[in-house]
Scaffold this motif. Sequence first.
Motif, PDB file in Angstrom:
ATOM      1  N   ASN A   1      -1.716 -11.675 -45.334  1.00  0.00           N
ATOM      2  CA  ASN A   1      -0.846 -10.554 -44.985  1.00  0.00           C
ATOM      3  C   ASN A   1       0.392 -10.538 -45.886  1.00  0.00           C
ATOM      4  O   ASN A   1       0.778  -9.492 -46.415  1.00  0.00           O
ATOM      5  N   ASP A   2       0.978 -11.722 -46.067  1.00  0.00           N
ATOM      6  CA  ASP A   2       2.211 -11.787 -46.859  1.00  0.00           C
ATOM      7  C   ASP A   2       1.920 -11.667 -48.358  1.00  0.00           C
ATOM      8  O   ASP A   2       2.649 -10.995 -49.086  1.00  0.00           O
TER       9      ASP A   2
ATOM     10  N   GLU B   1       3.917  -5.995 -40.968  1.00  0.00           N
ATOM     11  CA  GLU B   1       3.985  -6.940 -39.858  1.00  0.00           C
ATOM     12  C   GLU B   1       2.593  -7.392 -39.409  1.00  0.00           C
ATOM     13  O   GLU B   1       1.589  -6.731 -39.676  1.00  0.00           O
ATOM     14  N   VAL B   2       2.587  -8.538 -38.721  1.00  0.00           N
ATOM     15  CA  VAL B   2       1.374  -9.002 -38.050  1.00  0.00           C
ATOM     16  C   VAL B   2       1.597  -8.775 -36.564  1.00  0.00           C
ATOM     17  O   VAL B   2       2.486  -9.378 -35.955  1.00  0.00           O
TER      18      VAL B   2
ATOM     19  N   LEU C   1       0.008  -6.759 -46.735  1.00  0.00           N
ATOM     20  CA  LEU C   1      -0.806  -5.989 -45.793  1.00  0.00           C
ATOM     21  C   LEU C   1      -0.035  -5.711 -44.505  1.00  0.00           C
ATOM     22  O   LEU C   1       1.091  -6.187 -44.324  1.00  0.00           O
ATOM     23  N   THR C   2      -0.660  -4.982 -43.635  1.00  0.00           N
ATOM     24  CA  THR C   2      -0.226  -4.851 -42.251  1.00  0.00           C
ATOM     25  C   THR C   2      -1.414  -5.297 -41.409  1.00  0.00           C
ATOM     26  O   THR C   2      -2.544  -4.884 -41.698  1.00  0.00           O
ATOM     27  N   SER C   3      -1.192  -6.148 -40.419  1.00  0.00           N
ATOM     28  CA  SER C   3      -2.327  -6.723 -39.699  1.00  0.00           C
ATOM     29  C   SER C   3      -2.214  -6.485 -38.204  1.00  0.00           C
ATOM     30  O   SER C   3      -1.143  -6.666 -37.616  1.00  0.00           O
TER      31      SER C   3
ATOM     32  N   VAL D   1     -10.877  -8.359 -47.374  1.00  0.00           N
ATOM     33  CA  VAL D   1      -9.704  -8.096 -48.238  1.00  0.00           C
ATOM     34  C   VAL D   1     -10.122  -7.816 -49.685  1.00  0.00           C
ATOM     35  O   VAL D   1      -9.263  -7.705 -50.565  1.00  0.00           O
TER      36      VAL D   1
ATOM     37  N   MET E   1      -5.243  -4.482 -42.180  1.00  0.00           N
ATOM     38  CA  MET E   1      -6.329  -5.367 -41.739  1.00  0.00           C
ATOM     39  C   MET E   1      -6.420  -5.314 -40.214  1.00  0.00           C
ATOM     40  O   MET E   1      -5.421  -5.450 -39.515  1.00  0.00           O
TER      41      MET E   1
ATOM     42  N   ILE F   1      -4.759 -15.532 -42.079  1.00  0.00           N
ATOM     43  CA  ILE F   1      -4.344 -14.179 -41.682  1.00  0.00           C
ATOM     44  C   ILE F   1      -2.888 -13.949 -42.093  1.00  0.00           C
ATOM     45  O   ILE F   1      -2.536 -12.929 -42.684  1.00  0.00           O
ATOM     46  N   ARG F   2      -2.050 -14.929 -41.808  1.00  0.00           N
ATOM     47  CA  ARG F   2      -0.625 -14.795 -42.150  1.00  0.00           C
ATOM     48  C   ARG F   2      -0.429 -14.783 -43.663  1.00  0.00           C
ATOM     49  O   ARG F   2       0.308 -13.963 -44.216  1.00  0.00           O
TER      50      ARG F   2
END
Lengths: 265, 296
Positions: B208-209, B52-53, B213-215, B176, B183, B204-205
């Motif tokens: 992440n996807d 998730e962000v 990742l997890t942000s 990254v 992150m 960022i989005r």
Amino acid sequence: MNSVIEMIEGLGRSVLNALARLGLAGRFFLAILMVIGVPLRRFSLLVRELYFSGVRSLLIIVVSGTFVGMVLAIQGYEVLQRFGSAETLGVLVALSLVRELGPVVTALLFAGRAGSAVTAEIGLMQATDQIAAMDMMAVNPIARIISPRFLASVVSLPLLACMFSAAGVFGAYLVGVKLIGIDDGSFWSQMQAGVDFRLDIVNGLIKSLVFGVAVGLIAVFEGYYAPPTAEGVSSATTRTVVTSSLAVLMLDFVLTVWMFRGLNG
Amino acid sequence: MPLPAACMDHEMSVVKSAPTHPDPLIEIKDVHFAYDERPILRGLSLSVRKGEVLAVMGGSGSGKTTLLGLIGGRILPNKGKILVDGQNVPKLDRAALYALRTRFGMLFQFGALFTDLSVFDNVAFPYREQTNLPESVIRDLVLLKLQAVGLRGAAGLMPSQLSGGMARRVALARAVALDPMLMLYDEPFTGLDPISTGIVARLIRRLNDAFGLTSLVVTHDLDASLKIADRVIVLAEGQVYRDLTPDDVRTTTDAFVRQFADGLPDGPVPFHYPAPPLLDQLLGKTVAGPNGGGTP
């Protein structure tokens, strides 16, 4: 009565703060020593700092050394000729430079030229989060940033002191031999006979090595713990020059007493 | 921007313990932290699930950046547990902490690029320090990361030649580089123009996807964060005050969240710093107000 108590409290606070800072510097020094092998293994890190601290200080050191030697020759000749021993000018200049002026003046110049630059650079790296970023990338900033700069100072200072003394002797030669007219052979032979390798040259090198440790440690410590503001970095830079200069002069006294104790007794 | 205790007591209810999500990457349990005597976090608990962000919002001094420092192990809590991927960060020794940090990426407020290295060398830095990859492979990886943030053409520039937005994107590529699991973003939109803000937010989005990742995004920029976050938490008084979805933030009537979302100068967070009545002070009846607010 209250003002007296406040004064004593203030004094106590200052002493405690100074001791705490000294303790912090001691721990910092140990942390540097623990990773001092890193710049030796990754030689490129050390070479870069040797260039910035050492090579780029060369001009100011050589020019200063030459002028100091020239002034020593004029002053020395003025005194020596009163006793009819002007031909010993070479040994006077060489001993003054190798034993004292070379290590001390070089260390003072080095603190002003390279020490302040190192403090400002590290302080700005702290203020702009570069050191924090490195730490978050699992790269030890003491190993990567601090130890190469410290080691460069320790290596550079003795070499620069040698350059300073050589330039000083050359300056004294120009004034004493070429300008005043002292005999060329006397100047050099007296110097050769009067300067002892172990007692004078090695002791001078040991002094500049100790000064290199002191100036290097003060410069990196002040930068690393500088408050992350413009004023903080500026104060840290000033503190580096002041503290280094005082440390060099005090250490010089201690080392001189230790090295030359009982020599004339 | 401390929240008056009275407001906390009467108008707002602090979420004492945020709901636990399945499969959390970060679990923070009852964390207390104070700078000297000044408490910043007072029993903070929250969890961040994998993938998730999460946007973390709150006023200045609410402990947002402190939270990132605690998760990264740069500062230690006075009390409480901070579990990242099952490891209690404050209890890790230096080697274990550094091993964990190789799986973190962090974007600092102004990028924190190394000013003596070029853009290329900045992005190559983690590879050169943490891997034994040959230079030819590092070159390709760096170019791919720079391509991902649209700055492959700027590889030869120095950080001083970059705009704020470009510097942030280079720092993102560097963060990254080692394909982290987590992150951390510290105010990634500060000082950026709207176009750069949009670019960084989308990156960022997207990163992440794309990288799974997890942000955790600490930010003041509500508009940008609502577009990209799965969840928004609002910190106040050192705790999680609200745990909301972006839609909840848009529609909530909560006075504090509304003041924050609408940028209102006065509300539960007062415009005026505590001070004695103005008239008393003008007439010289007050020597010094609370917190030094009066005339000395």
